[in-house]
Design a protein around this motif. Structure first.
Motif, mmCIF file in Angstrom:
data_model
loop_
_atom_site.group_PDB
_atom_site.id
_atom_site.type_symbol
_atom_site.label_atom_id
_atom_site.label_comp_id
_atom_site.label_asym_id
_atom_site.label_seq_id
_atom_site.Cartn_x
_atom_site.Cartn_y
_atom_site.Cartn_z
ATOM 1 N N VAL B 9 0.835 -1.198 0.000
ATOM 2 C CA VAL B 9 0.000 0.000 0.000
ATOM 3 C C VAL B 9 0.863 1.238 0.000
ATOM 4 O O VAL B 9 0.697 2.154 -0.799
ATOM 5 N N PHE B 10 1.878 1.216 0.874
ATOM 6 C CA PHE B 10 2.719 2.411 0.963
ATOM 7 C C PHE B 10 3.547 2.592 -0.276
ATOM 8 O O PHE B 10 3.785 3.703 -0.724
ATOM 9 N N PHE B 13 1.307 4.053 -2.899
ATOM 10 C CA PHE B 13 0.999 5.426 -2.535
ATOM 11 C C PHE B 13 2.189 6.343 -2.855
ATOM 12 O O PHE B 13 2.046 7.427 -3.433
ATOM 13 N N LEU B 17 2.369 9.432 -5.450
ATOM 14 C CA LEU B 17 2.731 10.753 -4.977
ATOM 15 C C LEU B 17 3.909 11.286 -5.787
ATOM 16 O O LEU B 17 3.905 12.448 -6.237
ATOM 17 N N LEU B 20 2.798 12.410 -9.147
ATOM 18 C CA LEU B 20 2.086 13.688 -9.106
ATOM 19 C C LEU B 20 3.039 14.854 -8.930
ATOM 20 O O LEU B 20 2.853 15.915 -9.508
ATOM 21 N N GLN B 23 5.667 15.064 -12.449
ATOM 22 C CA GLN B 23 5.208 15.157 -13.834
ATOM 23 C C GLN B 23 4.420 16.425 -14.098
ATOM 24 O O GLN B 23 3.777 16.985 -13.213
ATOM 25 N N ARG B 24 4.485 16.866 -15.376
ATOM 26 C CA ARG B 24 3.726 18.026 -15.785
ATOM 27 C C ARG B 24 2.707 17.670 -16.861
ATOM 28 O O ARG B 24 1.843 18.484 -17.174
ATOM 29 N N LEU B 26 -0.565 16.115 -18.293
ATOM 30 C CA LEU B 26 -1.865 15.871 -17.643
ATOM 31 C C LEU B 26 -2.197 14.393 -17.566
ATOM 32 O O LEU B 26 -2.724 13.912 -16.559
ATOM 33 N N LEU B 33 -2.618 9.913 -10.074
ATOM 34 C CA LEU B 33 -3.808 9.993 -9.217
ATOM 35 C C LEU B 33 -4.468 8.634 -9.064
ATOM 36 O O LEU B 33 -4.889 8.242 -7.964
ATOM 37 N N LEU B 36 -2.630 6.464 -6.635
ATOM 38 C CA LEU B 36 -3.035 6.819 -5.270
ATOM 39 C C LEU B 36 -4.360 6.165 -4.921
ATOM 40 O O LEU B 36 -4.548 5.607 -3.834
ATOM 41 N N GLY B 37 -5.299 6.271 -5.867
ATOM 42 C CA GLY B 37 -6.622 5.696 -5.628
ATOM 43 C C GLY B 37 -6.539 4.199 -5.409
ATOM 44 O O GLY B 37 -7.179 3.649 -4.511
ATOM 45 N N THR B 40 -5.383 3.371 -2.022
ATOM 46 C CA THR B 40 -6.445 3.506 -1.030
ATOM 47 C C THR B 40 -7.389 2.307 -1.067
ATOM 48 O O THR B 40 -7.788 1.779 -0.023
ATOM 49 N N PHE B 75 -12.284 13.275 -15.869
ATOM 50 C CA PHE B 75 -10.937 13.826 -16.000
ATOM 51 C C PHE B 75 -10.464 13.737 -17.438
ATOM 52 O O PHE B 75 -9.973 14.722 -18.018
#
Lengths: 606, 99
Positions: B9-10, B13, B17, B20, B23-24, B26, B33, B36-37, B40, B75
């Protein structure tokens, strides 16, 4: 056919007809009037079977076991108004064939007319206050819709609303009385309630009898709720005849006669009824004397005659009131249908623009005169006997106040009946154009009714016998006894004197009229404005409107607007505060998402 | 289940992170993202195991997946619109969102 079956049919035939007329209209609108007349004919034929047995006990069905048990009660008191409604209603339906020819929306007209007749029958035959109230209200709705039948005319629409609202004031009293009775006796049945009336306490009896009087006053257009009836003249004349002779206004008098045993327990209420009736009789005839609108004159005369009936109930002469109701139904239907023929022919209701019409429409002229004589109480016509009975009962009771008032009213009645006939049918022609001829569908009901005016009082023997058989107090009179009694009683001389006085007034109408015009212009102005009842009620309702508008304005502007302002201010502050969070950089938004996810993770893994 | 899923999980995550933050592009941001989801979601399922309420946790996870699908769809639609308008996917060009 048994009386019971005939009773059910008399109630259900018009209702079924009222339901079928709109359906039939889809097939062919041309047959609708004839179908309605056929339904009327069927129920009037059925009505003859009930005539043979006017005191059948009736039948009650359990509609809701333990809660509502209702059915028909067929005694002579309830049967007579039902017969009047059925037969006069039938004549009105025939007459409508000619009168309403070429109007639009005839299916609506005939459907509502049948419903109106059926409701009157149901109202008078109901053995249960709840059923009585139901039919009473259906009649109210029908009167509203039929008075406003020409709804494109704003005056007619307003008159319909006025009739509905004014009678509703009385209906509030009626439903209060019914519910208070139910709360105290636990039943809606009329008979049981009347038996238990004596055991109720004085305050409850007071509320109940006042409520019943209120209901009758509204429906029968008595003082002070009479204002709707003159305005109801905007209706087609057939409907005016129906309302005045057969259905609506008789309901109130019938109700008073029906609950009379209850009223006797509270003597002051009989006093009240007497005076309401007497004053209404005087007011109606006074206003009729000073009016120029043919139909309004007749409307005021109905108010005045209903006053006599109500007064008779108050005097304890229930039989006299119902007998006058019977006579009045015949001659008033005659007068209205005659007036309808005149209005139909020359297209105005102003009697100053009539005159000399007896040459053009002799049948209408003669029958109208007969009706007017009956209204005056001219000897040997039906109105004479019934009015005489009422005056006599006032005399016997030594009720001098109501007697004097009613005598004055009778004097004026004799005068305006003559004056109206003279202005419309006699003298020089003052109308313009060529009047239409009266078609036979319109003149034949007139002839029938005029004949009935001569002979209907001959029914007194069987009617009184049936009253006594039903244990309703009535003098047992045969025709010879009636003749003997009426012509020798002191009341006869009152009647005669009153008619003679009316004649004198009529002969000297020009000098009297001149004096009134010159000396009492205020009286003329007051009477032509209906003595200001409308102005007072209009002012009162405007006052209520203004007051409630004021209160509503405060509530709206101060209270509701204040809540709006506070919530608006809060959300404005909140959004301005949170505005700083919106940087416009997507990385900040992503940071919020990540933070949220971390919090979520923390919660999950805690 | 004897293994401990918490390190994974970590790791997931951390990857998300990292993605995010560095990177630039989209699309790459969206991938980060999603990582990350997913971390979770995995955490939710694992918490069910730890607390011995697996059915509750799994139904919750299913719900999260369903919602994520919608988030991704919206998105992507926004990214597509942005791309059609400005012909690139660089977040530096995306500075006019301020309300």
């Amino acid at each position: 056919m048994s009386g019971e079956l005939a009773g059910w049919l008399m109630l259900l035939l018009p209702y079924a007809g009222a339901a079928l007329v709109p359906l039939l209209n889809f097939l062919s609108s041309r047959v609708v009037p004839y179908f309605a007349v056929l339904v009327g004919l069927a129920s009037s034929v059925v009505a003859f079977f009930i005539l043979g047995a006017p005191n059948t006990a009736g039948v009650s069905l359990n509609w809701l076991p333990g809660v509502l048990k209702t059915g028909l009660s067929l005694d002579v008191l309830s049967v007579v108004p039902a017969l009047i409604a059925t037969w006069i209603g039938f004549l009105v339906l025939i007459y409508s064939l000619g009168y309403m020819k070429g109007e639009e929306n005839l299916s609506r007209y005939f459907s509502l007319t049948l419903l109106f007749i059926g409701s009157m029958v149901g109202m008078s035959m109901a053995d249960n206050f709840l059923a009585l109230f139901f039919f009473w209200e259906v009649m109210g709705v029908c009167s509203y819709a039929l008075i406003g039948f020409f709804y494109k005319d704003p005056k007619a629409a307003a008159a319909g609303v006025k009739a509905f609202l004014t009678t509703k004031i009385g209906d509030v009293g009626l439903i209060t009385a019914i519910l208070v009775l139910y709360a105290n006796t636990g039943t809606f049945a009329i008979g049981q309630n009347l038996e238990m009336a004596a055991s109720l306490g004085a305050p409850i009896l007071g509320i109940v009898s006042f409520g019943f009087i209120m209901g009758a006053v509204g429906k029968s257009a008595q003082l002070p709720l009479h204002v709707w009836l003159p305005d109801a003249m905007e209706a087609p004349t057939t409907i005016s005849a129906l309302i005045h002779a057969a259905t609506m206004v008789n309901a109130g008098v019938y109700l008073l006669a029906r609950v009379y045993p209850l009223l006797t327990q509270a003597p002051w209420s009989l006093m009240l009824v007497q005076w309401i009736g007497a004053l209404t009789a005087l007011l109606g005839s006074l206003l009729a004397t000073f009016n120029f609108d043919l139909k309004r004159i007749l409307a005021y005369s109905t108010i005045s005659q209903l006053g006599y009936m109500v007064m008779a109930v108050g005097l304890g002469a229930v039989f006299a009131s119902q007998f006058h109701l019977f006579s009045h139904a015949i001659f008033k239907a005659l007068l209205f249908l005659g007036a309808g023929a005149v209005v139909h022919a020359i297209g105005t209701r102003d009697i100053r623009r009539m005159g000399g019409l007896k040459k053009v429409m002799p049948v209408v002229g003669v029958t109208f005169f007969v009706g007017a004589l009956a209204l005056m109480g001219f000897p040997m016509l039906n109105g004479f006997f019934s009015k005489d009975l009422i005056l006599e009962s006032a005399l016997v009771d030594a009720a001098w106040g109501p007697l004097i008032v009613a005598g004055l009213a009778a004097l004026l009645t004799a005068f305006y009946a003559l004056r109206t006939t003279a202005a419309v049918f006699w003298g020089k022609a003052r109308y313009k154009g060529h009047p239409h001829r009266t078609p036979w569908v319109m003149s034949s009901p007139l002839v029938l009714l005029a004949l009935a005016t001569f002979v209907s009082w001959l029914l007194i023997g069987p009617i009184t016998a049936a009253w006594n058989a039903a244990n309703l107090a009535a003098p047992e009179l045969t025709i010879p006894e009636l003749l003997l009694e009426t012509f020798t009683a002191p009341a006869f001389f009152i009647t005669l004197g009153v008619i003679f006085g009316g004649l004198l007034l009529f002969v000297y109408r020009k000098p009297i009229g001149k004096t009134v015009r010159e000396r009492m212009p205020r009286l003329l102005r007051a009477t032509s404005a209906g003595l200001g009842f409308d102005a007072v009620y209009g002012g009162f309702s405007r006052l209520v409107y203004a007051a409630s508008g004021f209160v509503l304005g405060i509530w709206d502007e101060k209270v509701m607007e204040g809540i709006n302002r506070v919530t608006g201010w809060c959300s404005l502050r909140l959004s301005e505060g949170s505005r700083a969070l919106q940087t416009g950089d997507i990385h900040w938004n992503l940071l919020y998402i990540v933070l949220t996810l971390i919090i979520l993770l923390g919660i999950v893994l805690w | 289940m004897s293994e401990n899923l918490l390190p994974y999980v970590f790791v997931l995550f951390g990857l998300g992170l990292f993605c995010l933050l560095t990177q630039r592009n989209l699309i790459k941001l969206l991938v980060g993202l999603e990582l990350l989801g997913k971390a979770t979601t995995l955490a939710i399922v694992w918490s069910g195991v730890l607390r011995n309420t697996p059915d509750y946790a799994q139904s919750l996870a299913l719900m999260v997946i369903a919602i994520e699908v919608m988030v991704v769809a919206i998105f992507l639609a926004l990214i597509n619109a942005f791309h059609q308008k400005s012909q690139n996917l660089d977040t530096d060009d995306l500075r006019r969102l301020k309300g």
